[in-house]
Structures are given as structure tokens and as C-alpha cells.
Design a protein around this motif. Structure first.
Motif, PDB file in Angstrom:
ATOM      1  N   ASP A 147       0.873  -1.156   0.000  1.00  0.00           N
ATOM      2  CA  ASP A 147       0.000   0.000   0.000  1.00  0.00           C
ATOM      3  C   ASP A 147       0.917   1.215   0.000  1.00  0.00           C
ATOM      4  O   ASP A 147       2.101   1.085  -0.311  1.00  0.00           O
ATOM      5  CB  ASP A 147      -1.005  -0.025   1.158  1.00  0.00           C
ATOM      6  N   ALA A 148       0.423   2.364   0.352  1.00  0.00           N
ATOM      7  CA  ALA A 148       1.230   3.584   0.257  1.00  0.00           C
ATOM      8  C   ALA A 148       2.412   3.607   1.216  1.00  0.00           C
ATOM      9  O   ALA A 148       3.386   4.324   0.974  1.00  0.00           O
ATOM     10  CB  ALA A 148       0.359   4.809   0.495  1.00  0.00           C
ATOM     11  N   VAL A 149       2.376   2.832   2.294  1.00  0.00           N
ATOM     12  CA  VAL A 149       3.436   2.941   3.296  1.00  0.00           C
ATOM     13  C   VAL A 149       4.083   1.615   3.690  1.00  0.00           C
ATOM     14  O   VAL A 149       5.044   1.616   4.448  1.00  0.00           O
ATOM     15  CB  VAL A 149       2.916   3.640   4.580  1.00  0.00           C
ATOM     16  N   THR A 150       3.584   0.487   3.200  1.00  0.00           N
ATOM     17  CA  THR A 150       4.099  -0.812   3.631  1.00  0.00           C
ATOM     18  C   THR A 150       4.254  -1.751   2.445  1.00  0.00           C
ATOM     19  O   THR A 150       3.394  -1.800   1.571  1.00  0.00           O
ATOM     20  CB  THR A 150       3.141  -1.463   4.655  1.00  0.00           C
ATOM     21  N   VAL A 151       5.351  -2.488   2.442  1.00  0.00           N
ATOM     22  CA  VAL A 151       5.538  -3.594   1.508  1.00  0.00           C
ATOM     23  C   VAL A 151       5.571  -4.865   2.341  1.00  0.00           C
ATOM     24  O   VAL A 151       6.303  -4.946   3.329  1.00  0.00           O
ATOM     25  CB  VAL A 151       6.844  -3.461   0.697  1.00  0.00           C
ATOM     26  N   ARG A 152       4.772  -5.836   1.959  1.00  0.00           N
ATOM     27  CA  ARG A 152       4.735  -7.123   2.657  1.00  0.00           C
ATOM     28  C   ARG A 152       5.273  -8.197   1.723  1.00  0.00           C
ATOM     29  O   ARG A 152       4.892  -8.265   0.563  1.00  0.00           O
ATOM     30  CB  ARG A 152       3.317  -7.463   3.089  1.00  0.00           C
ATOM     31  N   VAL A 153       6.165  -9.017   2.266  1.00  0.00           N
ATOM     32  CA  VAL A 153       6.763 -10.132   1.536  1.00  0.00           C
ATOM     33  C   VAL A 153       6.315 -11.409   2.235  1.00  0.00           C
ATOM     34  O   VAL A 153       6.441 -11.525   3.457  1.00  0.00           O
ATOM     35  CB  VAL A 153       8.308 -10.044   1.564  1.00  0.00           C
ATOM     36  N   GLU A 154       5.792 -12.361   1.479  1.00  0.00           N
ATOM     37  CA  GLU A 154       5.440 -13.674   2.017  1.00  0.00           C
ATOM     38  C   GLU A 154       6.071 -14.737   1.133  1.00  0.00           C
ATOM     39  O   GLU A 154       5.967 -14.664  -0.091  1.00  0.00           O
ATOM     40  CB  GLU A 154       3.928 -13.893   2.036  1.00  0.00           C
ATOM     41  N   VAL A 155       6.711 -15.718   1.763  1.00  0.00           N
ATOM     42  CA  VAL A 155       7.285 -16.837   1.033  1.00  0.00           C
ATOM     43  C   VAL A 155       6.737 -18.113   1.663  1.00  0.00           C
ATOM     44  O   VAL A 155       6.874 -18.328   2.867  1.00  0.00           O
ATOM     45  CB  VAL A 155       8.830 -16.815   1.072  1.00  0.00           C
ATOM     46  N   LYS A 183       4.965 -23.921   5.491  1.00  0.00           N
ATOM     47  CA  LYS A 183       4.792 -22.698   6.278  1.00  0.00           C
ATOM     48  C   LYS A 183       4.955 -21.490   5.372  1.00  0.00           C
ATOM     49  O   LYS A 183       5.504 -21.573   4.284  1.00  0.00           O
ATOM     50  CB  LYS A 183       5.797 -22.641   7.415  1.00  0.00           C
ATOM     51  N   THR A 184       4.454 -20.379   5.865  1.00  0.00           N
ATOM     52  CA  THR A 184       4.646 -19.089   5.210  1.00  0.00           C
ATOM     53  C   THR A 184       5.417 -18.210   6.167  1.00  0.00           C
ATOM     54  O   THR A 184       5.000 -18.030   7.314  1.00  0.00           O
ATOM     55  CB  THR A 184       3.296 -18.429   4.871  1.00  0.00           C
ATOM     56  N   VAL A 185       6.544 -17.697   5.720  1.00  0.00           N
ATOM     57  CA  VAL A 185       7.321 -16.736   6.490  1.00  0.00           C
ATOM     58  C   VAL A 185       7.076 -15.388   5.831  1.00  0.00           C
ATOM     59  O   VAL A 185       7.134 -15.270   4.610  1.00  0.00           O
ATOM     60  CB  VAL A 185       8.820 -17.083   6.512  1.00  0.00           C
ATOM     61  N   TRP A 186       6.776 -14.383   6.638  1.00  0.00           N
ATOM     62  CA  TRP A 186       6.412 -13.071   6.113  1.00  0.00           C
ATOM     63  C   TRP A 186       7.199 -11.968   6.814  1.00  0.00           C
ATOM     64  O   TRP A 186       7.672 -12.160   7.925  1.00  0.00           O
ATOM     65  CB  TRP A 186       4.907 -12.818   6.240  1.00  0.00           C
TER      66      TRP A 186
END
Length: 170
Positions: free
Chosen positions: A91-99, A145-148
Motif C-alpha cells: 500500500d502507500a506505506v508498507t511492503v509485505r513479503v510472504e514466502v 509454512k509461510t514466512v512473512w
């Protein structure tokens, strides 16, 4: 996806998934070093298109988080013949990474600072760069699992790593 975190861990923190990312990207990659490199490159291309320019501190740090989480999926969560999945949301202020991987190996834990081994520092890097990170058990079928990790683009939410954060283009 569920908001449940897997078994409690000293480093698993409350799941704070972006409620409405304005941009997102997802792709599966082979569980190989080549898959990790491709994931990092495509994540970098996507970040640049989203307004986090090549060479900026935010770009460098988010792509490093992507590389570390993907490398961990290949090293610790690899099942022959199975891929890992990278999901980016912003979004405008956050980048989320999920693997997400398919391995049944235990909980992801960073190395202790005093460890002298060659590996095990990837999650320490992630913890140092991300505003928050954690993991949860995979909820869509097979084991895994998902690590984020979430990376704040706001200057006031800077990690100890330094550098100015960038804002995403609307």
C-alpha cells in the motif's frame, strides 16, 4: 489465507497482514538457487514499477528480505518436485513479503548472535530490516509454512539499518 500464526515462537509476532494492498504480485518458483535469483529479480522489477526505484535504500532492503526468505525456503523447506511461492503486497506505506514452502521442517528461528556457523543469519537480517516479521503454518493443503515480513516505507518507522524510505506511487 488465514491470519493464524503457527505454533508460538520467540520470534513469531502477531500477524498484521495488509488489509487492502493497492498492489500485489505472486508467482511460484523452483526450489533451487536459480529460483531464488529469479524471485529476487522479479520482485525488484515489481518494486521499481510500484515506485520504489532501483538503488534506493528501500529497494535494496526489500529485495534483500525477498532473497533471504526465498533462500530459506529452498534450504529449509525444499521438497523435491515442489515449488515455493512468493507474494508481494503493498500500500502507500508498507511492503509485505510472504514466502510459502512445502517443507515440514520446524519453526523458523534466527541464529543466536554468538553462533560461529557459516549460515543461519538470514532471519537476523530480515529482523533487522523489517518493521515486523513472523510465520504461520500453511493453511491451503500440503504441509509447509509461510514466512512473512513487513517493511515500512515511512521515515518515522525506520529500522536500525538507516536510509530514507520511499513512498509507493499511487
Amino acid at each position: 489465507m488465514t491470519n493464524d500464526i503457527g505454533a508460538p515462537s520467540a520470534h513469531a509476532v502477531p500477524h498484521t497482514e495488509l488489509t487492502s494492498p493497492t498492489r500485489h504480485f505472486t508467482m511460484r518458483f523452483s526450489s533451487t538457487p536459480r529460483g531464488v535469483r529469479l524471485a529476487r529479480r522479479l520482485a525488484g522489477q515489481r518494486l521499481d514499477a510500484w515506485g520504489v526505484p532501483y538503488g534506493s535504500p528501500a529497494f535494496d532492503e526489500v529485495t534483500l528480505v525477498v532473497a533471504e526468505l526465498c533462500a530459506n525456503a529452498v534450504r529449509h523447506g525444499r521438497v523435491p518436485g515442489r515449488d515455493f511461492r512468493l507474494w508481494l503486497g503493498a500500500d502507500a506505506v508498507t511492503v509485505r513479503v510472504e514466502v510459502t514452502d512445502t517443507g515440514a521442517e520446524g519453526t523458523p528461528e534466527p541464529a543466536s548472535p554468538g553462533d560461529d556457523g557459516e549460515g543461519g543469519r538470514g532471519l537476523l537480517i530480515v529482523a533487522g530490516l523489517a518493521a515486523t516479521w513472523g510465520w504461520r503454518e500453511r493453511s491451503d493443503g500440503p504441509p509447509g509454512k509461510t514466512v512473512w515480513a513487513e517493511y515500512s516505507l515511512r521515515a518515522g518507522d525506520r529500522s536500525a539499518s538507516g536510509g530514507d524510505r520511499m513512498r509507493l506511487n499511487p
